[in-house]
Design a protein around this motif. Structure first.
Motif, PDB file in Angstrom:
ATOM      1  N   PRO A 141       0.649  -1.200   0.043  1.00 33.76           N
ATOM      2  CA  PRO A 141      -0.027  -0.059  -0.173  1.00 33.76           C
ATOM      3  C   PRO A 141       0.794   1.097  -0.024  1.00 33.76           C
ATOM      4  O   PRO A 141       0.486   2.483  -0.546  1.00 33.76           O
ATOM      5  N   LEU A 142       1.949   1.056   0.485  1.00 32.85           N
ATOM      6  CA  LEU A 142       3.019   2.320   0.505  1.00 32.85           C
ATOM      7  C   LEU A 142       3.627   2.582  -0.802  1.00 32.85           C
ATOM      8  O   LEU A 142       3.791   3.895  -1.063  1.00 32.85           O
ATOM      9  N   ASP A 143       3.778   1.519  -1.499  1.00 33.48           N
ATOM     10  CA  ASP A 143       4.312   1.558  -2.666  1.00 33.48           C
ATOM     11  C   ASP A 143       3.440   2.428  -3.751  1.00 33.48           C
ATOM     12  O   ASP A 143       3.512   3.191  -4.604  1.00 33.48           O
ATOM     13  N   VAL A 144       1.947   1.953  -3.615  1.00 37.25           N
ATOM     14  CA  VAL A 144       0.854   2.296  -4.354  1.00 37.25           C
ATOM     15  C   VAL A 144       0.511   3.768  -4.111  1.00 37.25           C
ATOM     16  O   VAL A 144       0.713   4.554  -5.165  1.00 37.25           O
ATOM     17  N   TYR A 199      -8.905   3.336  -0.906  1.00 41.53           N
ATOM     18  CA  TYR A 199      -9.794   2.730  -0.398  1.00 41.53           C
ATOM     19  C   TYR A 199     -11.339   2.781  -0.677  1.00 41.53           C
ATOM     20  O   TYR A 199     -11.813   1.878  -1.248  1.00 41.53           O
ATOM     21  N   ARG A 200     -11.543   4.167  -0.673  1.00 40.16           N
ATOM     22  CA  ARG A 200     -13.227   4.441  -1.053  1.00 40.16           C
ATOM     23  C   ARG A 200     -12.969   4.179  -2.546  1.00 40.16           C
ATOM     24  O   ARG A 200     -14.288   3.876  -3.005  1.00 40.16           O
ATOM     25  N   GLY A 201     -12.229   4.567  -3.313  1.00 44.24           N
ATOM     26  CA  GLY A 201     -12.422   4.473  -4.611  1.00 44.24           C
ATOM     27  C   GLY A 201     -12.245   3.102  -5.493  1.00 44.24           C
ATOM     28  O   GLY A 201     -13.096   2.819  -6.316  1.00 44.24           O
ATOM     29  N   GLU A 202     -11.365   2.126  -4.749  1.00 48.13           N
ATOM     30  CA  GLU A 202     -10.953   0.948  -5.468  1.00 48.13           C
ATOM     31  C   GLU A 202     -11.342  -0.114  -4.366  1.00 48.13           C
ATOM     32  O   GLU A 202     -10.878  -1.396  -4.893  1.00 48.13           O
ATOM     33  N   LEU A 227     -10.262  -2.652  -0.948  1.00 54.27           N
ATOM     34  CA  LEU A 227      -9.109  -3.030  -0.154  1.00 54.27           C
ATOM     35  C   LEU A 227      -8.024  -3.480  -1.292  1.00 54.27           C
ATOM     36  O   LEU A 227      -6.801  -3.240  -1.365  1.00 54.27           O
ATOM     37  N   SER A 228      -8.460  -4.038  -2.488  1.00 49.95           N
ATOM     38  CA  SER A 228      -7.470  -4.783  -3.610  1.00 49.95           C
ATOM     39  C   SER A 228      -6.605  -3.442  -4.118  1.00 49.95           C
ATOM     40  O   SER A 228      -5.702  -3.716  -4.654  1.00 49.95           O
ATOM     41  N   GLY A 229      -7.345  -2.311  -4.144  1.00 48.47           N
ATOM     42  CA  GLY A 229      -6.514  -1.265  -4.818  1.00 48.47           C
ATOM     43  C   GLY A 229      -5.162  -0.906  -3.964  1.00 48.47           C
ATOM     44  O   GLY A 229      -4.405  -0.423  -4.687  1.00 48.47           O
ATOM     45  N   LEU A 230      -5.366  -1.003  -2.544  1.00 49.65           N
ATOM     46  CA  LEU A 230      -4.176  -0.998  -1.893  1.00 49.65           C
ATOM     47  C   LEU A 230      -2.976  -1.975  -2.410  1.00 49.65           C
ATOM     48  O   LEU A 230      -1.712  -1.766  -1.907  1.00 49.65           O
TER      49      LEU A 230
END
Length: 211
Positions: A114-117, A148-151, A153-156
């Protein structure tokens, strides 16, 4: 000190995507950036110092977290693979060091993805970027909520497999190389030896993972 170069690297690697979205001053506005200095100059001209230091907060947390897992897990894993008693008398085999480095690198990548993203999106953002990259230059932990709101948990954890392979390759080159070099120069201890070994290992690591 290195964050401006990291921002430039991110924009260079993503300039085709940024150009399609009209972002980061249309990726140089001249058919693409010509190099690192061109990115830094364009960013300074259009966004100021905050532009070249995009994602600094996240980058600091990310690097500290990754080093925590890579370095923190490496020696305990090497000792476990080699045997605590054997490690004191016999240097671990290279393949054991590589295995330990791969595991520590993989754990670091999965936990810190998540930090990389977040870092990549903040650094890629700029004047004229699309909504997908609408993150402020000084934005901190609030960026995780936006993703998180837009995508969800998988987005992170987007891109985790590629990130894990990259981290494993980097760790499997840097950590064993550093430890082997230090073992080779046991008679020369101190800051100069440690810094030189780390520098050589890091150069090799970057060469391997750049693709």
């Amino acid at each position: 000190f290195t964050n401006p170069l990291d921002t430039a690297k991110t924009r260079l690697q993503m300039q085709n995507e940024l150009r399609r979205s009209g972002g980061a001053e249309a990726a140089g506005s001249r058919g693409g950036y010509s190099g690192v200095l061109d990115v830094v100059w364009n960013t300074l001209s259009s966004e100021g110092l905050t532009g070249v230091q995009r994602g600094l907060k996240i980058a600091m947390i990310r690097d500290a977290s990754k080093c925590f897992f890579r370095i923190g897990l490496y020696n305990p894993l090497v000792q476990r693979l080699n045997g605590a008693k054997n490690t004191k008398n016999t240097p671990p085999a290279l393949y054991k060091r590589i295995c330990a480095a791969c595991v520590s690198g993989m754990v670091a990548a999965v936990v810190c993805n998540p930090l990389d993203v977040a870092k990549t999106r903040i650094q890629a953002a700029g004047a004229g970027t699309g909504a997908h990259h609408a993150y402020g230059a000084r934005e901190g932990l609030s960026v995780f909520g936006k993703i998180y709101r837009g995508e969800g948990l998988s987005g992170l954890w987007r891109g985790t497999p590629a990130n894990a392979v990259r981290s494993m390759l980097f760790a499997s080159v840097v950590l064993p190389t550093n430890s082997v070099l230090k073992d080779s120069f046991k008679s020369t201890k101190g800051l100069i030896r440690d810094a030189t070994c780390a520098f050589v290992a890091s150069i090799l690591g970057v060469f391997v993972i750049n693709p």
